[in-house]
Motif scaffolding. Structure first.
Motif, mmCIF file in Angstrom:
data_model
loop_
_atom_site.group_PDB
_atom_site.id
_atom_site.type_symbol
_atom_site.label_atom_id
_atom_site.label_comp_id
_atom_site.label_asym_id
_atom_site.label_seq_id
_atom_site.Cartn_x
_atom_site.Cartn_y
_atom_site.Cartn_z
ATOM 1 N N SER A 1 0.845 -1.201 0.000
ATOM 2 C CA SER A 1 0.000 0.000 0.000
ATOM 3 C C SER A 1 0.879 1.249 0.000
ATOM 4 C CB SER A 1 -0.883 0.024 1.250
ATOM 5 O OG SER A 1 -1.666 -1.119 1.280
ATOM 6 N N GLU A 2 1.952 1.193 0.794
ATOM 7 C CA GLU A 2 2.855 2.351 0.847
ATOM 8 C C GLU A 2 3.540 2.577 -0.504
ATOM 9 O OE1 GLU A 2 5.418 1.831 4.233
ATOM 10 O OE2 GLU A 2 3.967 2.862 5.518
ATOM 11 N N LYS B 1 2.244 1.775 -3.379
ATOM 12 C CA LYS B 1 1.247 2.368 -4.278
ATOM 13 C C LYS B 1 1.195 3.889 -4.102
ATOM 14 C CE LYS B 1 -2.912 0.377 -4.766
ATOM 15 N NZ LYS B 1 -4.068 -0.413 -4.297
ATOM 16 N N ARG B 2 1.250 4.286 -2.797
ATOM 17 C CA ARG B 2 1.197 5.718 -2.530
ATOM 18 C C ARG B 2 2.460 6.429 -3.086
ATOM 19 N NH1 ARG B 2 -0.247 5.626 2.678
ATOM 20 N NH2 ARG B 2 1.878 5.989 3.404
ATOM 21 N N LYS C 1 2.726 7.623 -6.630
ATOM 22 C CA LYS C 1 2.076 8.882 -7.011
ATOM 23 C C LYS C 1 2.921 10.115 -6.629
ATOM 24 C CE LYS C 1 -1.868 6.528 -7.832
ATOM 25 N NZ LYS C 1 -2.079 5.077 -7.563
ATOM 26 N N THR C 2 4.016 9.903 -5.815
ATOM 27 C CA THR C 2 4.860 11.055 -5.433
ATOM 28 C C THR C 2 5.780 11.414 -6.599
ATOM 29 O OG1 THR C 2 6.596 9.646 -4.564
ATOM 30 C CG2 THR C 2 4.907 10.345 -2.996
ATOM 31 N N TYR D 1 10.708 5.025 -2.607
ATOM 32 C CA TYR D 1 10.193 4.718 -1.275
ATOM 33 C C TYR D 1 11.320 4.055 -0.500
ATOM 34 C CZ TYR D 1 7.378 2.357 2.301
ATOM 35 O OH TYR D 1 6.874 1.884 3.472
#
Lengths: 130, 944
Positions: free
Chosen positions: B288-289, B291-292, B295-296, B301
């Motif tokens: 999930s992280e 996926k987020r 978008k940055t 990550y």
């Protein structure tokens, strides 16, 4: 009274003829000569009371003519009609009573001046004779 | 204390430099290599992810293209089949039109035929509905017969794709708009097992207008989508194979997962489980992280995670680069352990650290050795020198060097030793020389030609040389009690001034008068110097007898002033210049011309102080260069209306190596005027000579023309007998002839001939006037009468021409009562007067400029120094300078072309000056009229 006889001596035909014509129109009796020699010859045959003399002539000059004619014809008067502006009467001429002291300088603007000059000289001659 | 010795300082500095350099290199290298290694790694991982994403995108595009093509093929087939079906309706309609069938029966026939039409393995069929609004009615549907005859307003038909509109209404709209077209929607599919649930379908609908029928047929396109899905699966599989083989660094790997976590490519995990993939730090699922993070903007990550082989130890920092491919909802990531990235740079910096450590130790040892070596001889030297300090140098005894200064060690210390030895010897020699020098100085002092006084600041004499004794006749002991004031006559007055100059500059040079014991006074030049003798401050005054020099100077001064006088007395401007054109000499005349005194002109540029000579600079240069004088004659200058002429001569100075020149400027205006006048006179005479030659030749033909014209006129117009007779003979009368002559203007023409002739004769006569003639008969005349007659003539003349009325011009007469008679040719003099009156009248009347007053002549006549002076003054417009100068020139005219011959004035001038020995001039200025002045001598050669 007989019309005065005028002798015109000029080597230029145009001047000689026109002067003659003018004087004839005024009733003068005119004879002409283109040079001094023929004028002297002419005077042997025909008489003239006055002579209108050009100075620069072929052969004898006008002055010479006056000198000779003055001696030969003791009643004639002489008028000088010249195109040379520097021409002046010499002392000898000035002393001659029958030579006009007034010189007619060509071109004479009014030819009646000529008439009066001739008449004056002819009148003067009359006085001289008196 | 520790770092005071040379050795320890060298050691400290060298070691310090090595240490500092090593540390700097270490830090810089470590930072740079770390950065470089990291960025390479980073870029690699990022590129990898991006490449995989591009790959997926390409595959996806190809799938979409394939799908679109399949659909297109289907659509074309549909259209073709519909044409076949439509032919049945046309057939039925034709039968109705031919009257074979009623309309109802024809329609029923068409419906029946179409109802049974099937294609595409009996899956394809046709339906017909009408064009009713808002909802059409079903005419026939082969697979759902329940719909036949029903209004199709059931909400389940609101499935036209993209619009949620009623499917049948949509097809009617398309048909009404275009006659035919495609509609896509959802519809149950007939299979062997009956109808399925609603499937995506696309239909071709076409309008049969006579019956307002819309016939449609559709195909299911689920198989196309299925085909696409299959292809996507294949791509996924291929990626799985490919990604498994990729390794980033030692332990990094690639991941791919779908947004719904159902698909996953991972080297360890088979499926995403929320339990074993939770980030122990944040407590959120790692995916999930990710996926987020996709978008940055950085699309990276970082987190701590375990490592294959070290499970359950979540202490390894990890970095993930992630890209999102939206059409498939796929996330593509590369995951790297940061440890792997940093490893090479750490290894490198460690190596550098060890190497520099080694060098540090090495350099310390070397510097220690170096410092020892250098300082040892120096220390020994220091010891020897301090020994000398204790014992002193001592007197020089022969050339033996002092042996206790060691000459050892490096080149520098050896040299130092030698120098010290030499120095000691020099000091010994200097001591000896000093004694000798003192003796020499005394000799020198005494042998000087000039008197030398040494005195304290106040003038008290402390020492004198032999020259003083001789020149001033005092003995040395007498001098010792004297002051400078005793020998210098002006010392008392000048002392203060000289003393302050001495204080300021240390020396002073001045001239004065000195007196000897016997009272003889002589000029001296004193050169005073302030100096120190030991601790005393003294003044040394060197006094030179300058009697001879003074004498020479005086001579020189006299000579200079004499030369100056000569130069200044010159009527010319004399200016000396150097080769740069700066003034070196400036005489009185130059001062007068320029108004600049010599002191101010000296040294300045010639063109600044004498602007009108600026044009000569080139000539000056040439004269100096060629060493030849240059001259420019009759240079015209103009200033404020005045004009003058100058001759400018440049003489190069060639003696004594002086480079320069002398300019001489002479005002030659008078001479130029005289020359011009002579030229003018010559001009006139030549015109006269020409005229004299021509006159006879012109006058004769003129006489011919004019006389004939006169006779012609007389014979054409006069009332004389000869004319009458000729006319009568010609058959006309004189009156008739006269009338003819008048009518044709012949008389006027003949007058014109005459007038032109008179004019030509006048020109000839005028030109003749230029001929020099003195033999004319002069008679004495009263010029007043001639003036008055001329006025009368002028009046008649102008009346004739009718151009202006001369009578209107006022005549003012100012005559002397006892005017002397003048011998002259009256007609000529009158011609002159008439000429002046005519010109004046024309000028006044034509211009209309008469100073606001009516036009007026003032005629004056008076006696003046054996002459009679006549003035004819008008109040017309006057003349400017140029016209005034040229007014007497032949053919100079201000009148329009043809109006004047341009001879009148010059003829007048000639008559007065040449024929009568008189003078003629004109005074005029613009706006103030013109006055012509004529002077005729009372005594004249012409007088008889």
């Amino acid at each position: 009274m007989r019309a005065p006889g005028i002798l015109i001596i000029d080597d230029e035909d145009a001047i000689r003829y026109s002067l003659a014509a003018f004087l004839e129109d005024y009733g003068y009796h005119v004879v002409t000569a283109p040079d001094a020699e023929s004028a002297l010859a002419l005077l042997e045959k025909k008489s003239a009371d006055a002579a209108v003399v050009d100075i620069r002539l072929p052969g004898l000059s006008g002055e010479e003519f006056i000198v000779r004619a003055h001696v030969l014809y003791d009643k004639m008067v002489f008028l000088v009609h010249t195109g040379s502006p520097e021409f002046r009467l010499s002392k000898r001429f000035k002393a001659l009573p029958r030579v006009s002291p007034d010189i007619l300088e060509k071109p004479v603007p009014d030819l009646t001046v000529l008439i009066s000059a001739i008449n004056r000289m002819l009148g003067k001659r009359g006085n001289l004779e008196d | 204390m520790v770092f005071r010795t040379l050795g320890s300082r060298i050691f400290l500095v060298v070691t310090g430099i090595v240490f500092f350099t090593t540390m700097t290199i270490l830090i810089l290298v470590q930072r740079e290599t770390g950065k470089a290694a990291f960025s390479t790694f980073d870029e690699n991982a990022r590129n990898l992810v991006y490449t995989v994403k591009l790959n997926v995108e390409n595959e996806y595009k190809s799938i979409l293209f394939h799908r679109a093509q399949l659909l297109d093929v289907r659509k074309r087939e549909l259209k073709k089949i519909t044409t076949v079906a439509l032919s049945h309706i046309h057939e039925a309609y034709r039968q109705f039109q031919d009257g074979e069938l009623s309309e109802d029966r024809a329609q029923a026939l068409a419906v029946k035929k179409i109802k049974h039409l099937r294609y595409d393995r009996r899956v394809g069929y046709f339906w017909i509905n009408d064009t009713g609004t808002p909802f059409p009615r079903m005419v026939m549907h082969p697979t759902i017969p329940g719909l036949d005859g029903k209004i199709l307003d059931d909400p389940r038909f609101n499935c036209a794709m993209g619009k949620n509109a009623n499917l049948f209404a949509a097809s009617v709209n398309i048909c009404k708009e275009k006659g035919e077209g495609f509609v896509d929607y959802l519809w149950p599919k007939p299979t062997k097992d009956g109808l399925t649930t609603d499937q995506p379908k696309i239909s071709f609908v076409t309008l049969f207008e006579p019956w307002s029928w819309v016939m449609g047929t559709g195909i299911y396109i689920d198989d196309i989508d299925r085909d696409a899905e299959k292809r996507v699966d294949e791509v996924f599989k291929e990626l799985k194979n490919m990604l498994a083989r990729i390794k980033i660094g030692t332990s990094g790997y690639m991941i791919l997962f779908s947004g719904d976590f159902k698909q996953l490519i991972h080297p360890v995990l088979d499926e995403i489980n929320t339990e074993n993939t939770t980030n122990p730090v944040t407590g959120i699922n790692v995916f999930s992280e990710l996926k987020r993070a996709a978008k940055t903007p950085g699309k990276t990550y970082e987190y701590t995670w375990n490592k294959p082989g070290c499970e359950d130890q979540f202490k390894f920092r990890k970095k993930t680069y992630i890209e999102y491919f939206e059409p498939l909802d796929w996330y593509i990531a590369s995951s790297v352990y940061i440890e792997d990235i940093e490893k090479p740079s750490i290894t490198l910096s460690r190596q550098i650290f060890f190497i520099s450590g080694f060098f540090l130790v090495l350099s310390s040892i070397l510097s220690l050795l170096l410092s020892r070596n250098t300082s040892k001889p120096l220390r020994k030297l220091a010891d020897s020198v301090s020994a000398i300090e204790d014992k002193g140098i001592g007197q020089l005894s022969g050339d033996t060097p002092l042996s206790d200064i060691p000459v050892r060690g490096t080149v520098e210390t050896r040299k130092l030793g030698t120098v010290l030895n030499n120095m000691i010897r020099s000091v010994q020699q200097a001591q000896a020389a000093l004694i000798k020098s003192e003796k020499n100085y005394r000799t020198l002092f005494n042998s000087a030609n000039d008197a030398v006084f040494v005195h304290d600041g106040e003038g008290g004499i402390t020492d004198v040389n032999d020259a003083c004794l001789e020149r001033y006749q005092y003995s040395r002991s007498e001098f010792m009690g004297m002051t400078i004031a005793d020998i210098d006559t002006s010392a008392r007055q000048q002392m203060e001034k000289h003393r302050s100059a001495l204080e300021q500059q240390g020396r002073v040079l001045f001239e004065s008068q000195h007196i000897t014991k016997s009272g003889r006074v002589f000029p001296v030049e004193v050169n005073s110097n302030q100096t120190r003798m030991g601790s005393r401050k003294v003044t040394i005054a060197i006094c030179r007898d300058i009697t001879k020099r003074k004498h020479n100077e005086e001579n020189l001064r006299r000579l200079r002033s004499y030369l100056g006088n000569i130069i200044n007395s010159m009527p010319s401007v004399l200016v000396g210049v150097d080769k740069d054109g700066c003034v070196t000499q400036w005489n009185n005349r130059a001062e007068k011309e320029t108004g600049i005194p010599a002191e101010k002109a000296a040294g300045r540029k010639l063109e600044d102080v004498f602007p009108r000579l600026a044009a000569q600079m080139k000539n000056i240069e040439t004269a100096i260069r060629e060493r030849e004088p240059r001259q420019e004659a009759r240079v015209e200058n103009r200033e404020k209306g005045a004009a003058w002429f100058e001759d400018i001569t440049i003489y190069p100075l060639i003696a004594n190596g002086v480079e320069g020149a002398v300019l001489r400027v002479d005002n030659v205006t008078e001479r130029v005027r005289l020359e011009d006048m002579m030229v003018q006179s010559e001009k006139m005479l030549s015109v006269g000579g020409l005229a004299a030659g021509m006159a006879h030749e012109i006058n004769n033909p003129l006489a011919g023309i004019m006389q004939n014209a006169e006779v012609l006129k007389r014979r054409l117009t006069a009332d004389i007998a000869a004319n009458k007779k000729a006319a009568r003979e010609a058959g006309i009368t004189v009156v008739q002839l006269n009338a003819y002559v008048k009518a044709r203007g012949l008389d006027a023409m003949m007058d014109d001939i005459r007038k032109s002739g008179i004019r030509a004769a006048g020109i000839v006569k005028n030109m003749l006037s230029f001929a020099r003639k003195n033999e004319r008969a002069y008679t004495t005349h009263d010029l007043r009468q001639l003036l008055d007659q001329s006025v009368e003539l002028a009046q008649t003349d102008y009346n004739l021409k009718k151009k202006y009325d001369f009578k209107q011009i006022k005549i003012k007469r100012e005559y002397d009562d006892d005017l002397a008679l003048v011998p002259c040719e009256s007609t000529k003099i009158m011609q002159v007067f008439l000429n002046l009156l005519k010109n004046g009248a024309e000028a006044m009347v034509e211009s209309g400029i008469t100073g606001g007053k009516p036009p007026e002549f003032i005629m004056r006549a008076k006696n003046e120094d054996g002459m009679v002076r006549i003035e004819i003054q008008d109040n017309g417009p006057g003349m400017d300078e140029a016209a005034r100068k040229r007014v007497f020139e032949p053919f100079f005219t201000t009148k329009p072309v043809g109006a004047g011959t341009g001879l009148g004035m010059s003829v007048s001038y000639f008559i007065i000056t040449e024929n009568h020995g008189g003078k003629m001039q004109v005074k005029s200025a613009p706006g103030s009229g013109a006055t012509f002045i004529i002077k005729l001598p009372v005594q004249n050669g012409g007088k008889s």
